[in-house]
Design an enzyme around this catalytic site. Sequence first.
Site, short mmCIF file in Angstrom:
data_model
loop_
_atom_site.label_atom_id
_atom_site.label_comp_id
_atom_site.label_asym_id
_atom_site.label_seq_id
_atom_site.Cartn_x
_atom_site.Cartn_y
_atom_site.Cartn_z
CE LYS A 1 -3.90 1.70 2.64
NZ LYS A 1 -4.64 1.41 3.97
CB SER B 1 -7.92 3.34 2.80
OG SER B 1 -7.31 2.64 3.75
CB SER C 1 -8.29 0.63 5.88
OG SER C 1 -8.98 2.04 5.74
#
Lengths: 468, 90
Positions: A75, A150, A174
């Site tokens: 990420k 996210s 997330s």
Amino acid sequence: MKEFTIRKIQQSLENKEITCQKLVTSFFAKIKKDKLNNFITLFTEDALKQAQEVDQKIAQGKKLKNLEGIPVAIKDNILIKDRKATAASQILENYIATYDAQVIKKLKSAGAIFLGKTNLDEFAMGASNENSYFGPALNPHDHDRVTGGSSGGSAAAVAAQHCVFALGSDTGGSIRQPASFCGVVGFKPSYGRVSRQGLMSLASSLDQIGPLTNSVEDAVLVYNTILGKDDQDMTSMKTEKVDLSKIKKLSVKRVGIPKNYYELSIDQGIKDIFKDNIEKLKGQGLEIKEIDLSFMDEALAIYYIIQSAEASTNLARYDGLRYGKSVPAKDLTEQYINSRGLGFGKEVKRRIIMGTYVLSYGYREAYYNQAKKVQEDIKLRFDQIFQKVDAIIIPTTPSTAFKLNEKFNDPLTMYLADIFTVAVNMAGLPAISVPSGLVDNLPVGLQVLGNFKEEKKVFNLAYQMEKL
Amino acid sequence: MLKKEEIEKIANLAKIKLSSAEVEEFSGQLSVVLDYFQKIRNYDFTKGKVLSEESISELRLDEVRGFFESDLKEQFSGRSGNLLKVKKVL
């Protein structure tokens, strides 16, 4: 998906069924072909070079390290030295990380191959990946739908076979929510299990890094690699590795489910999958107990208060001076105001405004201080529940992946997508989302929650659910 | 209801430039969110012993460690050599 698990890939490499270079090339080819917009940066050259070294090692008959030769996606709010780290924000569009996050150091020494950095909601604020400066990542199961967020890019990457596993970060769901939307396993460890050093802070008291994988076993393998105390993260704790064979033998028996769950506002299809899975577990001799989780609503409210408060202070560092975008101005104050005004996207601004408001004079007591008190009470409630049950099962999300733009202009509705995931972060608990069925061809995840530091029980029940 | 003037004041405190459209939009949206937050006003606290906050923080030795100084300086927007330039403060 099962053929893309860590051990199977390593076996195929060691048995010379496939070369590491071929493996890496095929992942890059799939990323290019699928056009899911789930990667922000790709490390094509370096990944192939590393793969070549792995192939040489295998040719020499040497044994592979723990994650050696395994292609991984990270990420883009986790730092890899000398690589761009954008957090999907314009303000960090050209920012180059100056050091490796602790988790990256650990993955590097385990021999993982980094394929690239994945898309996310800007600074990890969002539940759909639509708040990205680089545009939304697309759900591999239906390109008109969101990945969740996210860690949307990471979830899509694992689901679309763009990598073997990915790292995400979880502040209020997330990792688990996009894992559920994309049909992969997503695990958030207890707060403090994994060092946050090198993870861009959203809400420091809630953030945890964790894996998105194709199996529960892979989640354990990655967790074992990245966990542990780090003296550069004062909230990290001494943690022992989890023994896979022992976990499988554990007998988690008492399972809590929400009282009157059929009355909760969840899609009917998800309720059916939930009921079906619970019935099967009952059939295997597990004792199902109804528990009161009615505080989930309040947990969502305090989550958005505490998270935005912490975010508003954490994001004060993006001032247009030390790193990132800088907008010319006549004085220092104007430079801050203009750089932040231009560099931050709408959701980030919204949360900074919200966080500044709940911390401001006259409102702090009613919002932030009250939220912290309620948070303590929710911890207590969980603790009381875990005296009666070993683990809890709840749906990960109230709906399957929604359509792009469906909730984008309605923040509260978007925030409600986090209703089943945030309570875990408020109490620092471990939780895992396990793919458990399909509704209209869209994946549904069910979530296992355990008490603080009881990862073993969570993994055991997740294994049992995975086998159903 | 969060008035536009309040949003502007908060934006100023947070050092963020907002367009007038954003002020308008946030005023409506954040009012709805703040209404949702009212849920916790009359929260029914458990009549149990409050858990003592488990502290897991430990301090490390106060010793100098290198901190990628030159790399960090390279990220600075207004830099010439070792001079890190900012706008006039006073």
